[in-house]
Design an enzyme around this catalytic site. Structure first.
Site, PDB file in Angstrom:
ATOM      1  CB  CYS A   1      -0.858   0.104   1.237  1.00 40.44           C
ATOM      2  SG  CYS A   1      -1.892   1.593   1.380  1.00 40.44           S
TER       3      CYS A   1
ATOM      4  CB  CYS B   1      -3.165   3.589  -5.795  1.00 41.55           C
ATOM      5  SG  CYS B   1      -4.420   2.675  -4.555  1.00 41.55           S
TER       6      CYS B   1
HETATM    7  N1  DGL Z   1      -3.860   0.435  -1.879  1.00 46.75           N
HETATM    8  C1  DGL Z   1      -3.455   1.749  -1.375  1.00 46.75           C
HETATM    9  C2  DGL Z   1      -2.382   2.132  -1.882  1.00 46.75           C
HETATM   10  O1  DGL Z   1      -1.598   1.744  -2.413  1.00 46.75           O
HETATM   11  C3  DGL Z   1      -4.773   2.815  -1.207  1.00 46.75           C
HETATM   12  C4  DGL Z   1      -6.184   2.501  -1.121  1.00 46.75           C
HETATM   13  C5  DGL Z   1      -6.815   3.484   0.062  1.00 46.75           C
HETATM   14  O2  DGL Z   1      -7.055   4.830  -0.105  1.00 46.75           O
HETATM   15  O3  DGL Z   1      -7.025   2.766   0.976  1.00 46.75           O
HETATM   16  O4  DGL Z   1      -1.996   3.478  -1.721  1.00 46.75           O
END
Ligand code: DGL
Length: 265
Positions: free
Chosen positions: A73, A188
């Site tokens: 993330c 993301c």
């Molecule tokens: N998957 C997450 C990232 O790589 C973010 C998703 C969210 O905002 O919760 O930043």
């Protein structure tokens, strides 16, 4: 180091990293944990989110006896990597926007960063741009709506096409500028799940860059053994996620179980 690799995200985005890990290490044990009770992370306050990430990751590492934590993330990594490394006794591998490879690939010298509001605004991200893309035009686009859409896609529910187009409009606009944008960082981990759709919607050829392969290579350097374990395929969530069971199964994970959190969470 015989415990599984634990992949952590706010939601299903870490599955794009799980896919890369499974391609690189087909027999390695993987577990998955997501903090879907707090999704989306990209719109949360930094101070409370940083504490929350450390608590949830501690609980998940404990639950599956992980030997390596992959913070799949960008929003969590650009905020909480240091805190996680101070707290956990296992190696912690983060995910940060792939600005460096994108800058190396761009011919026009105009790249895009598609990420959450938090990641787009973080000093960490600006530091990557200053260090690796100072000779590029960088169009930064906060596209939090795509996080929700990727969650819907995994659950097999219909996508909201107008909402997706609205989120991507500034990116398409940048392909018309001079120099024209030719490369986009998927900053993301949710977004690579939607990449086939992004490719069909793009008005011009774009090179899409994500961090999955780089993370997989890093895991190979850090983990001394990548073997199967009794915990392989376990999946933990902080809120009920029955609708995601089939989606998780497509990536080799069992039906989600509730993650036990300390009362303070
Ligand atoms: N998957 C997450 C990232 O790589 C973010 C998703 C969210 O905002 O919760 O930043």
């Amino acid at each position: 180091m015989s415990g599984p690799i634990l992949i952590f995200d706010s939601g299903v985005g870490g599955l794009s990293v799980a896919r890369a890990l499974r391609q690189h290490y087909p027999s390695a044990a993987l577990c998955y944990a997501c903090d879907n009770a707090w999704l989306p992370y990209g719109l949360r306050d930094d101070a409370t989110l940083a504490k929350r990430i450390v608590m949830v990751c501690q609980a998940a590492v404990q639950a599956c006896q992980a030997s390596v934590l992959v913070v799949a993330c960008n929003t969590a990594s650009t905020l909480a990597l240091e805190g996680l490394r101070q707290t956990l006794s296992i190696p912690v591998i983060g995910t940060v926007p792939a600005i460096k490879p994108a800058a190396l690939m761009s011919t026009s010298r105009h790249i895009g960063l598609l990420a959450t509001t938090a990641t787009v605004n973080r000093p960490y991200t600006q530091g990557l741009i200053d260090s690796f893309a100072s000779d590029c035009v960088v169009t930064k686009i906060a596209a939090d709506a795509l996080v929700t859409e990727a969650e819907a896609w995994l659950a097999g529910t219909p996508l909201n096409a107008p909402r997706i187009q609205q989120a991507l409009a500034p990116l398409w606009q940048a392909t018309l500028e001079s120099p024209a944008l030719d490369t986009v960082v998927l900053g993301c981990t949710h977004f690579p799940l939607l990449q086939p759709l992004l490719v069909t919607l793009a008005p011009a050829p774009i090179t899409w860059v994500d961090s999955g392969d780089a993370i997989a290579r890093r895991v190979g350097q850090v983990a001394t053994t990548l073997v199967s374990s009794a915990h392989d395929g376990r999946c933990f969530t902080t809120a009920p996620a029955q609708a995601l069971t089939d989606g998780f199964a497509r990536y080799g994970f069992h039906a989600p179980q509730p993650l036990a959190l300390p009362d303070a969470c």
